[in-house]
Write an enzyme that holds these catalytic residues in place. Structure first.
Site, PDB file in Angstrom:
ATOM      1  N   THR A   7       0.850  -1.197   0.000  1.00 39.92           N
ATOM      2  CA  THR A   7       0.000   0.000   0.000  1.00 39.92           C
ATOM      3  C   THR A   7       0.878   1.236   0.000  1.00 39.92           C
ATOM      4  O   THR A   7       1.980   1.221   0.552  1.00 39.92           O
ATOM      5  CB  THR A   7      -0.935   0.045   1.241  1.00 39.92           C
ATOM      6  OG1 THR A   7      -1.755   1.213   1.163  1.00 39.92           O
ATOM      7  CG2 THR A   7      -0.157   0.082   2.553  1.00 39.92           C
ATOM      8  N   ASN A   9      -0.540   3.958   1.179  1.00 41.18           N
ATOM      9  CA  ASN A   9      -1.338   4.809   2.063  1.00 41.18           C
ATOM     10  C   ASN A   9      -0.921   4.593   3.531  1.00 41.18           C
ATOM     11  O   ASN A   9      -1.252   3.575   4.131  1.00 41.18           O
ATOM     12  CB  ASN A   9      -2.827   4.470   1.848  1.00 41.18           C
ATOM     13  CG  ASN A   9      -3.753   5.386   2.628  1.00 41.18           C
ATOM     14  OD1 ASN A   9      -3.391   5.864   3.701  1.00 41.18           O
ATOM     15  ND2 ASN A   9      -4.940   5.619   2.092  1.00 41.18           N
ATOM     16  N   HIS A  11      -2.021   5.857   6.216  1.00 42.19           N
ATOM     17  CA  HIS A  11      -3.168   5.758   7.140  1.00 42.19           C
ATOM     18  C   HIS A  11      -3.664   4.318   7.199  1.00 42.19           C
ATOM     19  O   HIS A  11      -3.980   3.793   8.269  1.00 42.19           O
ATOM     20  CB  HIS A  11      -4.316   6.666   6.687  1.00 42.19           C
ATOM     21  CG  HIS A  11      -3.938   8.108   6.628  1.00 42.19           C
ATOM     22  ND1 HIS A  11      -3.879   8.907   7.737  1.00 42.19           N
ATOM     23  CD2 HIS A  11      -3.582   8.888   5.590  1.00 42.19           C
ATOM     24  CE1 HIS A  11      -3.520  10.122   7.398  1.00 42.19           C
ATOM     25  NE2 HIS A  11      -3.327  10.139   6.089  1.00 42.19           N
ATOM     26  N   LYS A  12      -3.743   3.675   6.023  1.00 44.60           N
ATOM     27  CA  LYS A  12      -4.195   2.278   5.995  1.00 44.60           C
ATOM     28  C   LYS A  12      -3.210   1.399   6.759  1.00 44.60           C
ATOM     29  O   LYS A  12      -3.608   0.503   7.501  1.00 44.60           O
ATOM     30  CB  LYS A  12      -4.277   1.771   4.551  1.00 44.60           C
ATOM     31  CG  LYS A  12      -5.438   2.330   3.749  1.00 44.60           C
ATOM     32  CD  LYS A  12      -5.451   1.650   2.391  1.00 44.60           C
ATOM     33  CE  LYS A  12      -6.623   2.082   1.551  1.00 44.60           C
ATOM     34  NZ  LYS A  12      -6.681   1.330   0.283  1.00 44.60           N
ATOM     35  N   GLU A  36      -2.773  -1.303  -9.549  1.00 42.20           N
ATOM     36  CA  GLU A  36      -4.243  -1.132  -9.511  1.00 42.20           C
ATOM     37  C   GLU A  36      -4.837  -1.306 -10.901  1.00 42.20           C
ATOM     38  O   GLU A  36      -4.572  -0.499 -11.780  1.00 42.20           O
ATOM     39  CB  GLU A  36      -4.604   0.274  -9.017  1.00 42.20           C
ATOM     40  CG  GLU A  36      -4.311   0.491  -7.571  1.00 42.20           C
ATOM     41  CD  GLU A  36      -5.559   0.773  -6.732  1.00 42.20           C
ATOM     42  OE1 GLU A  36      -6.697   0.623  -7.233  1.00 42.20           O
ATOM     43  OE2 GLU A  36      -5.373   1.139  -5.566  1.00 42.20           O
ATOM     44  N   ASP A  65      -8.132  -3.336  -0.725  1.00 40.46           N
ATOM     45  CA  ASP A  65      -8.798  -2.345  -1.567  1.00 40.46           C
ATOM     46  C   ASP A  65     -10.109  -1.974  -0.898  1.00 40.46           C
ATOM     47  O   ASP A  65     -10.803  -2.832  -0.353  1.00 40.46           O
ATOM     48  CB  ASP A  65      -9.030  -2.871  -2.987  1.00 40.46           C
ATOM     49  CG  ASP A  65      -9.081  -1.717  -3.973  1.00 40.46           C
ATOM     50  OD1 ASP A  65      -8.024  -1.108  -4.234  1.00 40.46           O
ATOM     51  OD2 ASP A  65     -10.185  -1.369  -4.442  1.00 40.46           O
ATOM     52  N   GLY A 141      -9.149  10.580   3.920  1.00 39.10           N
ATOM     53  CA  GLY A 141     -10.137  10.361   2.857  1.00 39.10           C
ATOM     54  C   GLY A 141     -11.509  10.934   3.199  1.00 39.10           C
ATOM     55  O   GLY A 141     -11.643  12.086   3.610  1.00 39.10           O
ATOM     56  N   HIS A 169     -14.982  -0.800   8.275  1.00 40.88           N
ATOM     57  CA  HIS A 169     -14.810  -1.824   7.243  1.00 40.88           C
ATOM     58  C   HIS A 169     -13.410  -2.431   7.328  1.00 40.88           C
ATOM     59  O   HIS A 169     -13.226  -3.625   7.291  1.00 40.88           O
ATOM     60  CB  HIS A 169     -15.067  -1.187   5.873  1.00 40.88           C
ATOM     61  CG  HIS A 169     -14.293   0.099   5.648  1.00 40.88           C
ATOM     62  ND1 HIS A 169     -14.228   1.095   6.586  1.00 40.88           N
ATOM     63  CD2 HIS A 169     -13.529   0.539   4.597  1.00 40.88           C
ATOM     64  CE1 HIS A 169     -13.474   2.094   6.130  1.00 40.88           C
ATOM     65  NE2 HIS A 169     -13.039   1.776   4.930  1.00 40.88           N
ATOM     66  N   ARG A 170     -12.395  -1.563   7.498  1.00 39.70           N
ATOM     67  CA  ARG A 170     -11.009  -2.050   7.552  1.00 39.70           C
ATOM     68  C   ARG A 170     -10.778  -2.847   8.842  1.00 39.70           C
ATOM     69  O   ARG A 170     -10.121  -3.893   8.834  1.00 39.70           O
ATOM     70  CB  ARG A 170     -10.049  -0.853   7.472  1.00 39.70           C
ATOM     71  CG  ARG A 170      -8.573  -1.223   7.389  1.00 39.70           C
ATOM     72  CD  ARG A 170      -7.731  -0.065   6.898  1.00 39.70           C
ATOM     73  NE  ARG A 170      -8.169   0.394   5.595  1.00 39.70           N
ATOM     74  CZ  ARG A 170      -8.943   1.466   5.399  1.00 39.70           C
ATOM     75  NH1 ARG A 170      -9.302   2.233   6.409  1.00 39.70           N
ATOM     76  NH2 ARG A 170      -9.351   1.773   4.185  1.00 39.70           N
TER      77      ARG A 170
HETATM   78  P1  IMP Z   1      -7.815   2.348  -2.596  1.00 41.07           P
HETATM   79  O1  IMP Z   1      -8.310   1.203  -1.779  1.00 41.07           O
HETATM   80  O2  IMP Z   1      -6.348   2.601  -2.410  1.00 41.07           O
HETATM   81  O3  IMP Z   1      -8.231   2.244  -4.028  1.00 41.07           O
HETATM   82  O4  IMP Z   1      -8.464   3.685  -2.016  1.00 41.07           O
HETATM   83  C1  IMP Z   1      -9.725   3.731  -1.490  1.00 41.07           C
HETATM   84  C2  IMP Z   1     -10.145   5.164  -1.252  1.00 41.07           C
HETATM   85  O5  IMP Z   1     -11.408   5.107  -0.582  1.00 41.07           O
HETATM   86  C3  IMP Z   1      -9.217   5.963  -0.348  1.00 41.07           C
HETATM   87  O6  IMP Z   1      -8.274   6.696  -1.047  1.00 41.07           O
HETATM   88  C4  IMP Z   1     -10.196   6.878   0.385  1.00 41.07           C
HETATM   89  O7  IMP Z   1     -10.455   8.023  -0.393  1.00 41.07           O
HETATM   90  C5  IMP Z   1     -11.461   6.025   0.460  1.00 41.07           C
HETATM   91  N1  IMP Z   1     -11.448   5.281   1.727  1.00 41.07           N
HETATM   92  C6  IMP Z   1     -11.229   3.958   1.919  1.00 41.07           C
HETATM   93  N2  IMP Z   1     -11.281   3.650   3.225  1.00 41.07           N
HETATM   94  C7  IMP Z   1     -11.508   4.795   3.873  1.00 41.07           C
HETATM   95  C8  IMP Z   1     -11.621   5.114   5.241  1.00 41.07           C
HETATM   96  O8  IMP Z   1     -11.483   4.287   6.168  1.00 41.07           O
HETATM   97  N3  IMP Z   1     -11.881   6.407   5.500  1.00 41.07           N
HETATM   98  C9  IMP Z   1     -12.032   7.359   4.545  1.00 41.07           C
HETATM   99  N4  IMP Z   1     -11.898   7.121   3.260  1.00 41.07           N
HETATM  100  C10 IMP Z   1     -11.631   5.838   2.920  1.00 41.07           C
END
Ligand code: IMP
Length: 191
Positions: A7, A9, A11-12, A36, A65, A141, A169-170
């Site tokens: 990832t 990200n 934050h994730k 992706e 994702d 996000g 969800h996460r």
């Molecule tokens: P991806 O999974 O990297 O394609 O990104 C998913 C996108 O959904 C993120 O960049 C956020 O904009 C949004 N997103 C996913 N999970 C969250 C969350 O827990 N909080 C806020 N936005 C989220």
């Protein structure tokens, strides 16, 4: 146990590690970026990325994702959430919902574990609605505009990180992974 997490990200990564640390699992950022593909299915996107990451790393890993699905926008932005956040952001979603009475929405997350011998998906969903205006300062996000139906009117950005993870969800998807890895007796350390 250590696993790579493909990832970009941070934050994730922080949210996932705060959940998995309770299972004795540490995720390390993968040195190669997440690939992706474009698809309407989060699971297809995550599984493709996991296959590609395993080919390049050769070590057990996870890929995630996720996306925000707004009911009255027929599920938009869904799998396009990352791009939509970067382009129109929270303000754009609020504008699209102007005058809309149905503000129901949900976040979905698919976590894929790949070890070479096997690939498994873990899914987490959290339901709620889109706020009238952004509130709160934590998270990332779409957190400032998402109100969980499990917390009295607060947006995800108004919750402490541990409160968000308990219902997000996460949180749900990574807890399912943690439980499965703990029960399966797998042991991984990174080379
Ligand atoms: P991806 O999974 O990297 O394609 O990104 C998913 C996108 O959904 C993120 O960049 C956020 O904009 C949004 N997103 C996913 N999970 C969250 C969350 O827990 N909080 C806020 N936005 C989220």
């Amino acid at each position: 146990m250590e696993l790579y997490f493909a990832t970009g990200n941070p934050h994730k990564l922080a949210e996932a590690n705060s959940i998995l640390s309770k299972f004795g699992i540490l995720l390390k950022p993968a040195p190669s970026p997440k690939i992706e593909i474009q698809s309407e299915s989060l699971e297809e996107i995550a599984r493709y990325a996991a296959e590609a990451a395993y080919r390049s790393l050769g070590s057990p890993l996870v890929v995630e994702d996720s996306g925000l699905f707004v009911e009255s926008l027929k599920g938009f932005p869904g799998p396009y959430s990352s791009y939509v956040y970067k382009t129109i952001g929270c303000g754009g979603i609020l504008r699209l919902l102007e005058g809309c009475t149905d503000r129901t929405a949900r976040f979905e997350c698919v976590v894929v574990y790949a070890s070479g011998e096997e690939m498994r998906s873990f899914i987490g969903v959290t339901k709620g609605s889109i706020a009238e205006a952004p509130r709160g300062s934590s998270g990332f996000g779409f957190d400032p505009i998402f109100i969980s139906e499990e917390r009295d009117g607060k947006t995800f950005s108004e919750l402490r990180p541990s409160e968000k993870s308990a219902i997000s969800h996460r949180g749900r998807a990574f807890r399912a992974l943690g439980e499965w890895l703990s029960c399966s007796g797998r042991e991984h350390t990174l080379k």
